[in-house]
Structure formats: structure tokens, C-alpha cells
Enzyme design. Structure first.
Site: not given
Ligand code: BG6
Ligand code: GLC
Length: 941
Positions: A569, A630, A684
């Protein structure tokens, strides 16, 4: 419940009750034709009514009356099913613990013993596992001494055991373990397939010392006395269950059975959650209705006749089993006798003759009643039966007796139909179907002896439950194969259950396992924080340079990027006094870009930013940018983050070891997009903690359970050996997904986990994450299902090509399949989309696998989190810690039980911490913007 016709309308075409005794036109005396148009309740006022007419009317309840009886039957059934009222219910609705019908994989030798009214039947069956094509079967019938019915229980069970012994001797049976199914057609309280207490005797049985005892144990003890230790009683069954199974023969599953023999009863496959007395909400279970006692609380009051009352009073159990006494064969002869006797007393029959013979109990046998009904020979039979009693009947007497017989049997059929209609409506309602189509196995001498019985049963049930289509399947079980099948199914289920348990056992973690995981996590945390031990720790404990959670004074407009979860996003975040406003756009990162070159990936990101700025009219502005990235990064400052390794399916080349902020700037330069000012890069977890921290200052932990899993928390700076400075706190990105990469969790990994790991692009890495997060759970389930197919435990052992495809079983399926109250048909639907032809039991098993895998994930996550909160509590020297976890991720948010399982286990493992979970609503981009805002605030003069 719907009613087939409006009150007051005629019961059927031409006004004739559809079950009313049918006789040939012309031969039928006027009274019988009159019978067609009556409505019960009015007949007493009909002046021309003769005593015989009145008797016939009394014995022919109207459709409206039956409709009312059906409603009361349904009420009684609901009462029997409900936990609160089960004990007082007249219709007991007893669970049978039979949850499955034969599927053709049943195999091996087994034995059945059936206790009947006057004999014991023994069977020996060999099933070849060939779809039950050619079962080999031997059986023998042993007559039972008549006095046994009222003797001691011990004598009865010794006799049965002797039958088993003699039979096995005769057939020279093998000495290996022989499972035995015991058909015991009385009302029993079952707590398992092989555990059943007799509630009360019926049908003339009254053996001492059996009521209240476990009948399975009594039989096993008697068998053991004869040293037949290899014979093991594994299941107790009601006869109705046998009928249901026998009628299921040959590819037509029957889900209801009714028996109208000496007594009457029924059973049906009920949704398991309806059967409240059993703690099981999955699948279906066969319920033995024991409807013979319906009416014992007065519910049959308006259909009972004076004849029924007399039959009841003269019976061995007055006031009990009132429905059975109107329907069961044991009583029909007596009803006829009392009707005839009362008519004779009124001088409406056998005028002038002495009729005292009719005062003797059992003067009319049910068999005679059935014979008298016959159109061809019935009149002659009536005459000979009456003459045998010493009466001299006229033609008219014989005819009237025939009419009475027909009325009594027709009423029995109509009442059976009423009960059947109640079951049909109950099934239709509980399965939430508009229309129920079902096969009904039927057995018992009444049904078999008289074709009219079946016709009435069918037509009245159709009228009373018009929303259902029931096909009656006469049980052709002359040799007891149906009952044998139940035992075979029971045996198959026992074996299967054992194998399923064995397969799933490694995935079921004990509390001790979880405590160990918690301790190991704690140990790895310490190692990760230590200056010297950090390099070898599997939990990296990365400093983030975020030292404060938001305090509400942050202001300004920011751009934010959010890369690494389900969605990529780009956002614009406006932080104002009144709150935060955001606008965002989701962009796709194709797998080819995720796994291509780093340049292509960052070029793509910059193109998305530019597109977003254009759309938002932000091209001319230089907004500070917060970047949620992340993945594990070694941060060298708030805006400097070296990628340590890719996770979650990313593998773009040339990025590991590089500062991702620099990679972004380089790409911006390549795209000549100079207006990019990256001020902060955050994980994240950190973004989530910050976003939630904006609303709740107690939020000092960030947790993600989505595509991947990870956590961050505020650690005392003095504990962080990897950065200078001792004052205050710093947020630590734990990167707990890699927990166990050093082998410390090896004994928790199952074969399935290893298979999943081997096929990932980062085998051996992120081992904790691969037990917990959304990217992997579906795959774990898929591997378990494959193993179950292999062991013939699922889908009849038929392999499906689609199920062998990687990632075909997505984690969202777990969320859907585990949704409470989701009908199993819907589970079947999901599986059908995967080209899996799932039976009902298959669906139940798939659900259990999903539950096991997601429960383990939640519990492991709890163990990790317990280590974190406990460390924080100790850090702060508190006896009790109250803290909030900001949490995000599709699995956490979408799965119906994950969060609850996680929270429960956490409370259990860290009882001194009161942990509140705050779900992040707008993603971690908002948090990244807040970090950027804090940074701008600190750097501005
Ligand atoms: C979102 C965050 O809300 O949650 C992301 O903005 C994050 O950065 C994510 O990685 C984690 O959830 P998913 O299910 O999208 O991996
Ligand atoms: C993976 C990434 C980590 C992140 C997590 C959740 O473990 O290595 O940085 O926070 O996924 O998205």
C-alpha cells in the site's frame, strides 16, 4: 414449523381421512362410508351415530388432530435433545454414538449378538474391504426359554454368552480378537458406543438387577466367565440403528429408521450440535428417539380411546409407553379385543350371545388382527377367529370386527407417520433446508405384514411434513447384515480414530511443551539482546531506534509505504489535532517482481508511489515518508535499515546486505523522482504498535499474525547490549519468526512441518513462523490430509491430483471451515472445489485437522508472547503488569478462533500479566507515518 393445510380445511380429497380403513365399495356397509367424512370432535353430536360408527370414529383421528400430535411430538423431541430438559423428557432422544454409515472399507471378522423377543441370534461376518460386495456370513438362532424374560439378569446374560460360545464352537471360529456388536432393543443411556446403562425394560422383559447397570459390561462379564477373552463387546446398538444401516445397503444411505414390530421406535441422523447431552458439535449422530414413551405426560390425551385406557390399565406398566401401546404389535390385538368387548356389552355385536370369553387377556392375537384385515380371506379369518373363541358371529359381526381391526392398524400406521413427520420436520429445520429428501428404513412385522400400513405411513407423513420427501426403504435384513455392518462401522471407526489420534498426536502440544517453548523463547531473547551472544541467537532482537510511543503531539502530512504483507500500500497520512486522516491505494506486487531483481522491485515501488502522488495531486509536494518494510533489518538509524534476509516468499536479488532506504532512493533517482524524503523505516510490528499506541498509551507491544508472524516490544535500553546508551527504552523488533532456526525447536516440528519447510524458498529458515503464520498453515493441513488419504482415513483413500498441488489449500479455508455453525455441506462444497468428493465424515475430519493446526499455531504464539510479557514485567520489577498488545494480520483478524485460543493460552502461561489486545484498524502504514512524525518533531529546531 409449517402446517400442511389451514385449520378448518378438509383433511384430504373428498374429505376422507387418507388412512381411514379402506374397504371395497359396495361390500362396505354404510357405516364405513360415513366414516370418510367425519371430523373428530363432532361425532358425538351426530344423532344417527351407531355404537360401531362411534367406535370407528374414535379410532380414526382427523388430520388436524394428527397435526397437533405431530407438534407435540416435536416439542417432546426438542425437550429430549436439550440438556436442561433431557432428564425429564418423555421422548428421550438418546445419543447412540453412531456417527457414520458404512462406506465399504470395513474389513475383518466380527460378531453380532441380537437379543430378540423370544430368541437370541448370533452372527459371524467376514468383510473383505471390497465395498461390502461379498460379505461372508453365518448365523444361528437360539430359542430362549419363556421364563427368562422375568428371571434374573445374570441368567439372561449367561444364556446369551452360552449362545455365543456354542455358536463359535460350531463354526470353529479363529482365536484372534473378535469385536462383538450387541443388539439390545431397549431404552439405554449411552455414554459411548460401548457403554450403555439400561434405563428401563419394556415389551414384557423384566429381568432383575439390570436396570441402571451397564449392559455391555454385563455381557462382557458373562462372556469372560466362559473364558472367551478374545471376544470383545465393542458396541451396543438399538434395533432401529440396525434397520437404518441395513436399509442403507447398496448405495442408498438411510438417515431415518422406524420399527413397528412388537414395540415401536425410531432413530435418525441428527446434527451433532442438536444432541446437547453429548459434548460434540461436529457432524451428525444417530439419535434413538425412544418415542414409545411419547404421551406418558398426557400429550396423547385427545387421541386416546377408552380401549387404549383399558389396554394400559391391564398392562404390566400402566401409565407408561402410551405411544407404543397405540402403535406396537404387542398391543393391537388387545385394543381390538377391548373395542369388540365394549361393543358387545352395548349389544352392538353378537346380540344375545354370552361374550365373557372376550374378557380374557390376549383373546385376540395381533397376528389374527392382521389376517382379518385381508380383503380376500379376512372375513373367513374373522369368522374362524371368533368361532375359535366360542362365539357364533353373524356375517355382520364379522364385517364389523374386520372394520375395527382395520381401524386399529390404520391408526397405528397414521400415528407412526405422525412421529415420522415430526422427525422429518426436525431434520429439515435443523439442516436449514427448504426441502429435505431422505430415505427411511422401515422394519417390523406390522409394516411387513400389511401393505396398507406402508401406504398410510407414506401418505400421512407426506401430508404432515409437506416440506420433505421421504422414500420408504423396506429393510431386507433377513440375515442381520445391517446390524453386522454397524459393528463393522464401529470397529472401523475405533481403528480409524486410533490412527487419526496417532497422526495428530505430534501436533497436539501439552502445557509442558508450551512452557518449554516459552522458556526457550526467553532464553533466545536474552541471547539476541546480548552483545556477544547476538550473532548466534535465532531470535535477532533488532534495535529499531524507536524510543517513544506516540504522545499525541505529532502533527503534519506524511507519505507512507507498507510492503511485506498481503497488500502493498501507498498512503498519505495527515496527523492533526483532531485526529488522523488517511487515504491509500493498494498495489499488486507480482510474484515475478517479488522474486526477480532488487532493481525491478524498487523501480516498481517508486512507480506505484508516483502513480499515487499523481492521483492524490501530491506531485508538487515533498512530504516526509515513513516506510513500513516488514522484513528483518539491521537498523543503523531510524532511516537506515540493512536487509538481513528475505522472508515470506520474497527473494529479489541484490537486496540482502543493502540499506533498503538507499535502494529506494536509488530507484527514485533512476525514475527521476526527486521529491522523495524517507525519514523513517519501520517493521510492520513497530508500525502496528505505534498505530495502536496512538489510541492507547499502554500499547507497548506490536504483534503480527498474518502472512508471517513477528512481535516487537519496548525493552529497557540498558538490556540492549547491541546499542549504546542505558537510558529509557527502545522498541525491539524481535524477528521471532526465525525462532528455532538454530535447532532448539526441533522436537516440536512434525514430519508435516518438515515437508512444508523443505518446499519453501527459504528451507530451514523462519521455522517458528512456518508453524504459525498464514503463509504456511494451509500447506501443513494439506500435507496432513495427504497422509490421511494415504492411510485410507479420508476420501476413501482416493488420491486427488489437485490436493497434491502446492498451496492449493489456502489458509483462508481454515478460517471458513472452522467457522462456528457452518453447515458441513458448506465444508463439503469447499472440498468439492478442490475436486475432493468428501463424505460427511470426511468433512468432520478435515475440520478437526484444521482445528488442530490452527490451535497449535495460536498456542505457540501465546507461548512466545508469554515470554515477552513476563520479561517486561520482570524488567519493570512489577508483581502484576497491565499491558496492551497492538495486533494485526489476516490470520489473527479472519480466523474465527485464533485470537481466543491465543488469549486463553497466554493468560494461562502468564497469569501475572493482564494483557489487552487492540486490533489495528488501519494497518501499520499509519504507524510508520507516526514514527516519521516523531522523527520530524525531534529534528525540527
Ligand atoms: C497490515 C500491515 O495491516 O498487516 C502490514 O499494514 C502487515 O504491514 C500486515 O504486514 C500483516 O498482515 P498480513 O496478513 O497482510 O501479512
Ligand atoms: C516476517 C518478517 C517480519 C515481519 C513478519 C510479519 O516474519 O520477517 O519482519 O514482521 O513477517 O509480517
Amino acid at each position: 414449523m409449517s402446517s400442511p393445510r389451514r385449520p378448518g380445511s378438509q383433511p384430504s380429497r373428498g374429505g376422507r381421512a387418507p388412512w381411514s380403513p379402506r374397504g371395497e365399495r359396495g361390500r362396505l356397509p354404510p357405516v364405513s362410508r360415513a366414516l370418510g367424512s367425519f371430523q373428530l370432535g363432532h361425532q358425538d353430536n351426530i344423532p344417527s351415530c351407531t355404537p360401531v360408527q362411534r367406535a370407528l370414529m374414535l379410532l380414526t383421528p382427523s388430520l388436524e388432530k394428527l397435526q397437533a400430535v405431530k407438534c407435540r411430538m416435536l416439542e417432546a423431541m426438542d425437550k429430549g435433545l436439550s440438556r436442561q430438559t433431557h432428564a425429564q423428557a418423555t421422548v428421550r432422544m438418546l445419543p447412540t454414538f453412531i456417527c457414520s454409515t458404512p462406506d465399504g472399507t470395513e474389513k475383518g471378522d466380527l460378531m453380532v449378538v441380537e437379543l430378540c423377543q423370544s430368541h437370541v441370534r448370533t452372527l459371524f461376518v467376514t468383510l473383505l474391504g471390497d465395498g461390502n460386495q461379498s460379505p461372508q456370513l453365518m448365523y444361528k438362532i437360539f430359542d430362549m426359554p419363556a421364563d427368562m424374560l422375568q428371571g434374573t439378569g445374570e441368567a439372561l446374560f449367561d444364556f446369551i454368552a452360552q449362545c455365543v460360545h456354542k455358536f463359535l464352537e460350531e463354526i470353529g471360529s479363529p482365536q484372534h480378537r473378535l469385536p462383538l456388536g450387541f443388539v439390545f432393543p431397549f431404552s439405554c443411556r449411552q455414554t459411548g458406543l460401548g457403554k450403555a446403562e439400561l434405563i428401563s425394560w419394556s415389551k414384557g422383559f423384566q429381568c432383575s438387577d439390570v436396570e441402571g447397570k451397564d449392559v455391555v459390561q454385563l455381557l462382557q462379564a458373562a462372556i469372560n466367565k466362559l473364558e472367551l477373552y478374545h471376544v470383545q463387546v465393542i458396541a451396543l446398538l438399538n434395533d432401529t440403528v440396525g434397520t437404518m444401516m441395513a436399509s442403507s445397503w447398496g448405495g442408498k444411505p438411510c438417515e431415518i429408521a422406524l420399527v413397528t414390530g412388537t414395540g415401536t421406535n425410531s432413530c435418525f441422523m441428527a446434527e451433532a450440535e442438536l444432541v446437547e447431552v453429548v459434548e460434540e458439535s461436529n457432524g451428525r449422530m444417530c439419535v434413538n428417539s425412544e418415542w414409545g414413551c411419547f404421551g406418558d405426560d398426557g400429550a396423547l390425551g385427545d387421541v386416546l380411546t377408552p380401549y387404549d385406557h383399558r389396554v394400559d390399565q391391564e398392562s404390566s406398566n400402566p401409565g407408561e409407553r402410551r405411544f407404543e401401546k397405540m402403535v406396537g404389535g404387542l398391543y393391537l390385538g388387545e385394543i381390538v379385543r377391548h373395542a369388540v368387548l365394549m361393543l358387545a356389552t352395548e349389544q352392538a355385536l353378537f346380540v344375545g350371545a354370552s361374550t365373557s370369553v372376550l374378557g380374557a387377556k390376549d383373546a385376540f392375537k395381533t397376528q389374527q388382527v392382521l389376517e382379518i384385515m385381508d380383503n380376500e380371506t379376512g372375513m373367513a379369518k374373522a369368522r374362524s377367529a371368533l368361532e375359535a373363541l366360542g362365539l357364533q358371529p353373524s356375517e355382520r359381526d364379522c364385517c364389523r370386527v374386520q372394520q375395527i381391526c382395520r381401524a386399529v392398524v390404520s391408526r397405528a400406521a397414521a400415528l407412526s407417520a405422525t412421529g415420522l413427520a415430526a422427525i422429518l420436520s426436525l431434520m429439515c429445520r435443523s439442516r436449514e433446508l427448504e426441502r429435505l429428501v431422505v430415505n427411511v428404513g422401515v422394519d417390523g412385522e406390522l409394516y411387513r405384514a400389511h401393505a396398507r400400513f406402508g401406504e398410510i405411513l407414506q401418505s400421512v407423513a407426506g401430508l404432515l411434513a409437506p416440506e420433505c420427501t421421504a422414500t420408504l426403504v423396506p429393510s431386507a435384513d433377513t440375515n442381520g447384515l445391517g446390524v453386522a455392518m454397524v459393528t463393522a462401522v464401529a470397529q472401523r471407526l475405533l481403528t480409524q480414530r486410533h490412527e487419526v489420534e496417532q497422526l495428530l498426536a505430534p501436533l497436539r502440544l501439552s502445557r509442558a511443551d508450551l512452557e518449554r517453548v516459552q522458556a526457550l523463547m526467553r532464553q533466545e531473547m536474552e541471547r539476541g539482546l546480548g552483545r556477544d551472544s547476538n550473532a548466534d541467537a535465532s531470535v535477532r532482537m533488532l534495535p529499531t531506534y524507536v524510543c517513544n510511543t506516540p504522545d499525541g503531539t505529532e502533527r503534519g502530512d506524511f507519505l507512507a509505504l507498507d510492503l511485506g504483507g498481503t497488500n502493498f500500500r501507498v498512503l498519505v497520512v495527515r496527523v492533526m489535532q483532531e485526529g488522523i486522516h488517511m487515504a491509500s491505494e493498494i498495489y499488486v506486487v507480482p510474484t515475478s517482481v517479488m522474486q526477480g531483481t532488487g532493481e525491478a522491485l524498487f523501480d516498481h515501488i517508486v512507480e506505484c508511489i508516483m502513480d499515487f502522488q499523481r492521483k492524490q495531486n501530491l506531485m508538487e509536494q515533498v512530504l516526509p515518508l515513513g516506510f513500513t518494510f516488514s522484513f528483518p533489518c539491521q537498523q543503523l538509524g531510524l532511516d537506515k535499515a540493512v536487509l538481513l534476509t528475505w522472508t515470506k516468499g520474497f527473494s529479489a536479488s541484490g537486496c540482502v546486505g543493502q540499506d533498503v532506504v538507499q535502494l529506494l532512493r536509488d530507484a527514485a533517482q533512476r525514475k527521476q523522482h526527486v521529491a522523495l524524503k524517507v525519514v523513517a523505516v519501520v517493521n510492520d510490528t513497530v508500525g502496528t504498535m505505534m498505530a495502536c499506541g496512538y489510541d492507547d498509551p499502554k500499547c507497548e507491544i506490536g504483534l503480527i499474525v498474518g502472512t508471517g508472524t513477528n512481535a516487537c516490544y519496548m525493552e529497557e535500553r540498558k538490556n540492549v547490549g547491541t546499542v549504546e546508551g542505558d537510558e529509557g527504552r527502545m522498541c525491539i523488533n524481535m524477528e521471532w519468526g526465525a525462532f528455532g532456526d538454530n535447532g532448539c525447536l526441533d522436537d516440536i516440528f512434525t514430519t508435516f512441518d518438515r515437508m512444508v519447510d523443505e518446499k519453501t524458498i527459504n528451507a530451514g529458515k523462519q521455522r517458528f513462523e512456518k508453524l504459525i503464520s498464514g503463509m504456511y498453515l494451509g500447506e501443513i493441513v494439506r500435507h496432513i490430509l495427504l497422509a490421511m488419504v494415504d492411510k485410507q482415513l479420508l476420501f476413501r483413500g482416493k488420491p486427488s491430483l489437485k490436493l497434491q498441488t502446492r498451496d492449493i489449500f489456502q489458509t483462508t479455508f481454515l478460517s471458513t471451515i472452522e467457522t462456528d455453525g457452518l453447515a458441513l455441506q458448506q465444508v463439503q462444497g469447499i472440498l468439492r472445489d478442490l475436486e475432493l468428493d468428501a463424505s460427511f465424515e470426511d468433512s468432520v475430519l478435515v475440520r478437526e485437522v484444521c482445528q488442530t493446526v490452527s490451535l497449535r499455531a495460536a498456542q505457540l504464539c501465546a507461548a512466545g508472547l508469554a515470554a515477552v510479557v513476563e520479561k517486561m514485567r520482570e524488567n519493570r520489577g512489577l508483581a502484576q503488569l497491565a499491558i496492551t498488545v497492538g495486533v494485526d494480520g489476516t490470520l489473527y483478524k479472519m480466523h474465527p478462533h485464533f485470537s481466543q485460543n491465543l488469549q486463553q493460552m497466554l493468560q494461562d502461561l502468564a497469569p501475572n500479566c493482564a494483557v489487552t489486545f487492540l486490533q489495528s484498524e488501519d494497518g501499520s502504514g499509519k504507524g510508520a507515518a507516526l514514527v516519521a512524525a516523531v522523527a520530524c518533531r525531534e529534528t525540527s529546531p
